[in-house]
Structures are given as structure tokens and as C-alpha cells.
Design a protein around this motif. Structure first.
Motif, PDB file in Angstrom:
ATOM      1  N   GLU A   1     -73.537   9.214  40.249  1.00 48.73           N
ATOM      2  CA  GLU A   1     -72.624  10.143  39.578  1.00 48.73           C
ATOM      3  C   GLU A   1     -73.174  10.418  38.187  1.00 48.73           C
ATOM      4  OE1 GLU A   1     -68.164   9.919  37.788  1.00 48.73           O
ATOM      5  OE2 GLU A   1     -68.476   9.050  39.756  1.00 48.73           O
ATOM      6  N   GLY A   2     -73.247  11.662  37.802  1.00 44.60           N
ATOM      7  CA  GLY A   2     -73.811  12.031  36.505  1.00 44.60           C
ATOM      8  C   GLY A   2     -72.889  11.705  35.349  1.00 44.60           C
ATOM      9  N   PRO A   3     -73.390  11.811  34.132  1.00 47.77           N
ATOM     10  CA  PRO A   3     -72.555  11.549  32.948  1.00 47.77           C
ATOM     11  C   PRO A   3     -71.404  12.545  32.851  1.00 47.77           C
ATOM     12  CG  PRO A   3     -74.874  11.771  32.348  1.00 47.77           C
ATOM     13  CD  PRO A   3     -74.760  12.129  33.780  1.00 47.77           C
ATOM     14  N   ARG A   4     -70.276  12.088  32.319  1.00 47.05           N
ATOM     15  CA  ARG A   4     -69.089  12.919  32.125  1.00 47.05           C
ATOM     16  C   ARG A   4     -68.869  13.110  30.630  1.00 47.05           C
ATOM     17  NH1 ARG A   4     -67.806   8.582  34.731  1.00 47.05           N
ATOM     18  NH2 ARG A   4     -66.401   7.893  33.079  1.00 47.05           N
ATOM     19  N   PHE A   5     -68.585  14.303  30.231  1.00 49.97           N
ATOM     20  CA  PHE A   5     -68.308  14.587  28.822  1.00 49.97           C
ATOM     21  C   PHE A   5     -66.805  14.618  28.600  1.00 49.97           C
ATOM     22  CE2 PHE A   5     -72.534  16.281  29.528  1.00 49.97           C
ATOM     23  CZ  PHE A   5     -73.214  15.764  28.443  1.00 49.97           C
ATOM     24  N   GLU A   6     -66.368  13.918  27.554  1.00 57.15           N
ATOM     25  CA  GLU A   6     -64.958  13.887  27.185  1.00 57.15           C
ATOM     26  C   GLU A   6     -64.831  14.292  25.720  1.00 57.15           C
ATOM     27  OE1 GLU A   6     -63.263  10.095  28.094  1.00 57.15           O
ATOM     28  OE2 GLU A   6     -63.880  10.186  30.190  1.00 57.15           O
ATOM     29  N   LYS A   7     -63.729  14.948  25.382  1.00 61.99           N
ATOM     30  CA  LYS A   7     -63.531  15.452  24.017  1.00 61.99           C
ATOM     31  C   LYS A   7     -63.475  14.331  22.986  1.00 61.99           C
ATOM     32  CE  LYS A   7     -61.047  19.673  25.152  1.00 61.99           C
ATOM     33  NZ  LYS A   7     -59.801  20.425  24.974  1.00 61.99           N
ATOM     34  N   SER A   8     -62.918  13.196  23.354  1.00 63.09           N
ATOM     35  CA  SER A   8     -62.710  12.132  22.379  1.00 63.09           C
ATOM     36  C   SER A   8     -63.944  11.264  22.154  1.00 63.09           C
ATOM     37  CB  SER A   8     -61.541  11.242  22.821  1.00 63.09           C
ATOM     38  OG  SER A   8     -61.842  10.657  24.072  1.00 63.09           O
ATOM     39  N   HIS A   9     -65.030  11.485  22.886  1.00 65.82           N
ATOM     40  CA  HIS A   9     -66.234  10.678  22.747  1.00 65.82           C
ATOM     41  C   HIS A   9     -67.414  11.544  22.311  1.00 65.82           C
ATOM     42  CE1 HIS A   9     -63.786   8.208  25.492  1.00 65.82           C
ATOM     43  NE2 HIS A   9     -64.345   7.202  24.845  1.00 65.82           N
ATOM     44  N   VAL A  10     -68.277  10.955  21.489  1.00 66.63           N
ATOM     45  CA  VAL A  10     -69.465  11.677  21.029  1.00 66.63           C
ATOM     46  C   VAL A  10     -70.518  11.707  22.131  1.00 66.63           C
ATOM     47  CG1 VAL A  10     -71.322  11.689  19.332  1.00 66.63           C
ATOM     48  CG2 VAL A  10     -69.019  11.065  18.642  1.00 66.63           C
ATOM     49  N   LEU A  11     -70.757  10.567  22.774  1.00 69.37           N
ATOM     50  CA  LEU A  11     -71.749  10.477  23.848  1.00 69.37           C
ATOM     51  C   LEU A  11     -71.069  10.634  25.200  1.00 69.37           C
ATOM     52  CD1 LEU A  11     -73.835   7.438  22.550  1.00 69.37           C
ATOM     53  CD2 LEU A  11     -74.407   9.858  22.393  1.00 69.37           C
ATOM     54  N   PRO A  12     -71.795  11.091  26.206  1.00 69.39           N
ATOM     55  CA  PRO A  12     -71.182  11.208  27.532  1.00 69.39           C
ATOM     56  C   PRO A  12     -70.855   9.831  28.116  1.00 69.39           C
ATOM     57  CG  PRO A  12     -73.513  11.747  27.614  1.00 69.39           C
ATOM     58  CD  PRO A  12     -73.170  11.553  26.179  1.00 69.39           C
ATOM     59  N   GLN A  13     -69.786   9.778  28.914  1.00 67.01           N
ATOM     60  CA  GLN A  13     -69.396   8.542  29.593  1.00 67.01           C
ATOM     61  C   GLN A  13     -70.231   8.383  30.853  1.00 67.01           C
ATOM     62  OE1 GLN A  13     -67.026   6.392  28.150  1.00 67.01           O
ATOM     63  NE2 GLN A  13     -67.702   7.809  26.584  1.00 67.01           N
ATOM     64  N   GLY A  14     -70.537   7.156  31.208  1.00 68.72           N
ATOM     65  CA  GLY A  14     -71.398   6.905  32.362  1.00 68.72           C
ATOM     66  C   GLY A  14     -72.842   7.201  32.027  1.00 68.72           C
ATOM     67  N   LEU A  15     -73.259   6.863  30.815  1.00 70.22           N
ATOM     68  CA  LEU A  15     -74.622   7.154  30.368  1.00 70.22           C
ATOM     69  C   LEU A  15     -75.650   6.436  31.230  1.00 70.22           C
ATOM     70  CD1 LEU A  15     -75.799   8.893  28.184  1.00 70.22           C
ATOM     71  CD2 LEU A  15     -75.870   6.934  26.669  1.00 70.22           C
ATOM     72  N   VAL A  16     -75.363   5.194  31.628  1.00 71.65           N
ATOM     73  CA  VAL A  16     -76.177   4.474  32.609  1.00 71.65           C
ATOM     74  C   VAL A  16     -75.353   4.485  33.893  1.00 71.65           C
ATOM     75  CG1 VAL A  16     -77.275   2.297  33.220  1.00 71.65           C
ATOM     76  CG2 VAL A  16     -77.201   3.018  30.831  1.00 71.65           C
ATOM     77  N   PRO A  17     -75.647   5.389  34.825  1.00 76.18           N
ATOM     78  CA  PRO A  17     -74.781   5.555  35.994  1.00 76.18           C
ATOM     79  C   PRO A  17     -74.954   4.415  36.996  1.00 76.18           C
ATOM     80  CG  PRO A  17     -76.677   6.979  36.178  1.00 76.18           C
ATOM     81  CD  PRO A  17     -76.763   6.321  34.831  1.00 76.18           C
ATOM     82  N   LYS A  18     -73.906   4.223  37.804  1.00 75.52           N
ATOM     83  CA  LYS A  18     -73.983   3.282  38.917  1.00 75.52           C
ATOM     84  C   LYS A  18     -74.785   3.949  40.023  1.00 75.52           C
ATOM     85  CE  LYS A  18     -69.744   0.679  38.441  1.00 75.52           C
ATOM     86  NZ  LYS A  18     -68.585   0.191  39.184  1.00 75.52           N
ATOM     87  N   LEU A  19     -75.737   3.217  40.605  1.00 78.50           N
ATOM     88  CA  LEU A  19     -76.559   3.754  41.683  1.00 78.50           C
ATOM     89  C   LEU A  19     -76.051   3.208  43.010  1.00 78.50           C
ATOM     90  CD1 LEU A  19     -79.052   5.337  42.654  1.00 78.50           C
ATOM     91  CD2 LEU A  19     -80.354   3.235  42.391  1.00 78.50           C
ATOM     92  N   PRO A  20     -75.532   4.063  43.886  1.00 78.89           N
ATOM     93  CA  PRO A  20     -75.078   3.581  45.186  1.00 78.89           C
ATOM     94  C   PRO A  20     -76.271   3.335  46.116  1.00 78.89           C
ATOM     95  CG  PRO A  20     -74.621   5.921  44.950  1.00 78.89           C
ATOM     96  CD  PRO A  20     -75.226   5.467  43.669  1.00 78.89           C
ATOM     97  N   LEU A  21     -76.217   2.227  46.829  1.00 76.96           N
ATOM     98  CA  LEU A  21     -77.238   1.871  47.807  1.00 76.96           C
ATOM     99  C   LEU A  21     -76.544   1.561  49.117  1.00 76.96           C
ATOM    100  CD1 LEU A  21     -79.299  -0.586  45.585  1.00 76.96           C
ATOM    101  CD2 LEU A  21     -79.929   1.733  46.181  1.00 76.96           C
ATOM    102  N   GLY A  22     -77.165   1.936  50.214  1.00 84.29           N
ATOM    103  CA  GLY A  22     -76.576   1.660  51.519  1.00 84.29           C
ATOM    104  C   GLY A  22     -77.623   1.152  52.482  1.00 84.29           C
ATOM    105  N   THR A  23     -77.184   0.344  53.420  1.00 85.03           N
ATOM    106  CA  THR A  23     -78.050  -0.149  54.481  1.00 85.03           C
ATOM    107  C   THR A  23     -77.153  -0.649  55.596  1.00 85.03           C
ATOM    108  OG1 THR A  23     -79.933  -1.570  55.011  1.00 85.03           O
ATOM    109  CG2 THR A  23     -78.234  -2.516  53.606  1.00 85.03           C
ATOM    110  N   GLU A  24     -77.729  -1.235  56.595  1.00 86.50           N
ATOM    111  CA  GLU A  24     -76.961  -1.833  57.672  1.00 86.50           C
ATOM    112  C   GLU A  24     -77.481  -3.235  57.900  1.00 86.50           C
ATOM    113  OE1 GLU A  24     -76.065  -1.146  62.388  1.00 86.50           O
ATOM    114  OE2 GLU A  24     -76.229   0.588  61.079  1.00 86.50           O
ATOM    115  N   LEU A  25     -76.548  -4.207  57.915  1.00 84.27           N
ATOM    116  CA  LEU A  25     -76.962  -5.563  58.247  1.00 84.27           C
ATOM    117  C   LEU A  25     -77.464  -5.545  59.683  1.00 84.27           C
ATOM    118  CD1 LEU A  25     -74.112  -7.789  56.775  1.00 84.27           C
ATOM    119  CD2 LEU A  25     -76.435  -7.552  55.949  1.00 84.27           C
TER     120      LEU A  25
END
Length: 170
Positions: free
Chosen positions: A67-91
Motif C-alpha cells: 500500500e502506498g503512502p497516504r497524505f493527511e492534512k495534519s501531517h507534514v510527511l506521508p503516513q506509511g512511509l515504510v509500507p508493509k509488504l504483503p507476502l503469500g505462499t502455500e504451506l
């Protein structure tokens, strides 16, 4: 025949060959698992005894779209600057059969089997958001930001799976 004509014919022949090869080829499909069979046959002949049969697979991780960074009015920098990376596999499905010594002569129980079925695994790496000790520009202050407390947020990693196993005596 001039060198230009020969070069043009060579390029044309290469293009025709590439187009013919691409027309008959199917797109590459990535494997989700690499099959693994544990080779214990040599041990059986060396020890003159029954050895376990084990087969499984090595899962390969498939990265998802972060998920990319989100910009909010109350913050100077975007939120989620280091995004979570989803990974998938099958046991992988795993099967193991271990030989049993002949304990009870009246029954045909000679092997214990353990089987697991494949199950999907979804994970997310940790993420981070940071905000310096300033707010965004304030219209009532002619674009000058306010001072605020610094903020640091760490997103916890996540793992979701539903593994299961069966044990049987044969």
C-alpha cells in the motif's frame, strides 16, 4: 549481394524466427512450490532396515503489492512511509511414513504415517510512519506550521495460516 541487403535479410529472418517461436510458446507460469523428496534409499541398503519415506515441498514466497503512502492534512510527511509488504505462499503438503517394529504379532501394524495438507499463508512485513515535530501549513497563520509532538508508529508484522495434520497407523 551488398552487405546492407545481407544485414537486412538477417534481421528479417531473426524477426520471423522470434515471432514463430513466440506464437507457439505459452507464457511462463511461476511455481508456488519446489517438490522435495528425501532420498533415504541408500540408508536402507546400508543398514539393512526399513527407513522412513518422506516427501514434501519447499514453499516459494510471492510478494504482493504494498500500500502506498497516504497524505493527511495534519501531517507534514506521508503516513506509511515504510509500507508493509504483503507476502503469500502455500504451506506444502507433507507425507511421512515411519516403519514400526513388529510389536503385536496378531495385527498388521507396520507403519505410522503423518500427513499434512497444504494451506495458504499470508504475511505482512513490519511498516513504519514518522511525523516531525511540525504540523502542515496553517491557513490561519498564513502558511506557517504549528509545533507539535513528534510521532513514530511501527506496524507489527502479521502471519495468517491454517495448518493441519493427520496421524495414522497402517
Amino acid at each position: 549481394m551488398s552487405i546492407n541487403v545481407r544485414g537486412t535479410l538477417a534481421v528479417l529472418a531473426g524477426c520471423v524466427a522470434a515471432a514463430a517461436g513466440a506464437a507457439g510458446a505459452s507464457p511462463a507460469v511461476a511455481a508456488e512450490q519446489v517438490p522435495v523428496t528425501v532420498p533415504l534409499g541408500g540408508l536402507e541398503s546400508a543398514l539393512q532396515t526399513d527407513v522412513p519415506d518422506v516427501s514434501t515441498a519447499a514453499p516459494l514466497l510471492t510478494p504482493g503489492t504494498p500500500e502506498g503512502p497516504r497524505f493527511e492534512k495534519s501531517h507534514v510527511l506521508p503516513q506509511g512511509l515504510v509500507p508493509k509488504l504483503p507476502l503469500g505462499t502455500e504451506l506444502p503438503a507433507t507425507h511421512a511414513e515411519v516403519p514400526l517394529p513388529s510389536l503385536v504379532a496378531s495385527q498388521d501394524l507396520d507403519r505410522v504415517g503423518v500427513s499434512t495438507e497444504g494451506s495458504a499463508v499470508h504475511t505482512e512485513t513490519a511498516g513504519a510512519s514518522v511525523n516531525p515535530p511540525l504540523t502542515g501549513p496553517r491557513a490561519e497563520r498564513l502558511g506557517v506550521p504549528d509545533v507539535s509532538a513528534p510521532q513514530l508508529a511501527l506496524g507489527a508484522p502479521d502471519v495468517q495460516a491454517r495448518p493441519g495434520a493427520d496421524v495414522a497407523v497402517h
